[in-house]
Motif scaffolding. Sequence first.
Motif, PDB file in Angstrom:
ATOM      1  N   THR A   1     -10.048  43.901 -25.358  1.00  0.00           N
ATOM      2  CA  THR A   1     -10.333  45.222 -25.903  1.00  0.00           C
ATOM      3  C   THR A   1      -9.470  45.424 -27.138  1.00  0.00           C
ATOM      4  OG1 THR A   1     -10.842  46.130 -23.732  1.00  0.00           O
ATOM      5  CG2 THR A   1     -10.303  47.699 -25.464  1.00  0.00           C
ATOM      6  N   LEU A   2     -10.118  45.771 -28.248  1.00  0.00           N
ATOM      7  CA  LEU A   2      -9.406  46.106 -29.482  1.00  0.00           C
ATOM      8  C   LEU A   2      -9.492  47.601 -29.696  1.00  0.00           C
ATOM      9  CD1 LEU A   2     -10.767  43.457 -31.954  1.00  0.00           C
ATOM     10  CD2 LEU A   2      -8.556  43.479 -30.873  1.00  0.00           C
ATOM     11  N   LYS A   3      -8.412  48.175 -30.168  1.00  0.00           N
ATOM     12  CA  LYS A   3      -8.406  49.601 -30.440  1.00  0.00           C
ATOM     13  C   LYS A   3      -7.608  49.835 -31.716  1.00  0.00           C
ATOM     14  CE  LYS A   3      -8.098  52.393 -26.824  1.00  0.00           C
ATOM     15  NZ  LYS A   3      -7.562  53.247 -25.752  1.00  0.00           N
ATOM     16  N   THR A   4      -8.170  50.646 -32.605  1.00  0.00           N
ATOM     17  CA  THR A   4      -7.453  51.068 -33.808  1.00  0.00           C
ATOM     18  C   THR A   4      -7.316  52.577 -33.738  1.00  0.00           C
ATOM     19  OG1 THR A   4      -8.305  49.247 -35.127  1.00  0.00           O
ATOM     20  CG2 THR A   4      -7.482  51.146 -36.333  1.00  0.00           C
ATOM     21  N   ARG A   5      -6.077  53.032 -33.599  1.00  0.00           N
ATOM     22  CA  ARG A   5      -5.811  54.474 -33.579  1.00  0.00           C
ATOM     23  C   ARG A   5      -5.509  54.915 -35.005  1.00  0.00           C
ATOM     24  NH1 ARG A   5      -1.259  55.928 -29.715  1.00  0.00           N
ATOM     25  NH2 ARG A   5      -0.302  54.024 -30.451  1.00  0.00           N
ATOM     26  N   MET A   6      -6.144  56.016 -35.431  1.00  0.00           N
ATOM     27  CA  MET A   6      -5.990  56.490 -36.801  1.00  0.00           C
ATOM     28  C   MET A   6      -5.522  57.939 -36.823  1.00  0.00           C
ATOM     29  SD  MET A   6      -9.529  54.872 -38.239  1.00  0.00           S
ATOM     30  CE  MET A   6     -10.364  55.119 -36.680  1.00  0.00           C
ATOM     31  N   ARG A   7      -4.546  58.199 -37.648  1.00  0.00           N
ATOM     32  CA  ARG A   7      -4.050  59.554 -37.857  1.00  0.00           C
ATOM     33  C   ARG A   7      -4.253  59.890 -39.326  1.00  0.00           C
ATOM     34  NH1 ARG A   7       0.462  62.598 -34.937  1.00  0.00           N
ATOM     35  NH2 ARG A   7      -0.937  61.814 -33.384  1.00  0.00           N
ATOM     36  N   LEU A   8      -4.831  61.065 -39.598  1.00  0.00           N
ATOM     37  CA  LEU A   8      -5.080  61.509 -40.967  1.00  0.00           C
ATOM     38  C   LEU A   8      -3.931  62.399 -41.425  1.00  0.00           C
ATOM     39  CD1 LEU A   8      -8.852  62.471 -40.560  1.00  0.00           C
ATOM     40  CD2 LEU A   8      -7.876  60.274 -41.195  1.00  0.00           C
ATOM     41  N   LEU A   9      -3.216  61.972 -42.442  1.00  0.00           N
ATOM     42  CA  LEU A   9      -2.107  62.751 -43.000  1.00  0.00           C
ATOM     43  C   LEU A   9      -2.591  63.427 -44.278  1.00  0.00           C
ATOM     44  CD1 LEU A   9       0.807  60.210 -42.511  1.00  0.00           C
ATOM     45  CD2 LEU A   9       0.086  62.045 -40.999  1.00  0.00           C
TER      46      LEU A   9
END
Length: 155
Positions: free
Chosen positions: A65-73
Amino acid sequence: MGRWRDRFTGTRYPDSGVAPLPAAEVRAALLAVNGLGVPFRVRNALPAEKADLVAEWRVPELKTTLKTRMRLLTDTHEVRALDERWEASTPDSLGKRYGRGPAPHLARRWSYEQGPDGRRHKVETFRFDSRDMRNPLRQAALDAGWTWRGVLSRL
């Protein structure tokens, strides 16, 4: 040192002259990466994931399982992205394996088939490349005028 770190983490900057779009439009562009023909999904993050958006790809053939967590600044116009990978145990390993940070993962499987000329030909039967998920997400952020900043530890 900054350029080396950017290269190591996969940080990319938008072309000069591209005006950054509002955060709502960047979120919409990242969610629009979902579509027919993509093997992963982009969704709003759960509170426990400590992010704004998450791209997730489950690969049953590899038990990965691949996961990319993204936060928008919004103040710096950047998308901070943390890549994570879980691999289930195999007979020759002990327990699950976990990794984080940008580490492209490529897997292929081949078989031999008889071609029209009567000879055996090597044919690819399975292909997996983790960049197939990361690249469209990164490009969506860059097209919106935002920096894609890879991180190694936490968002």
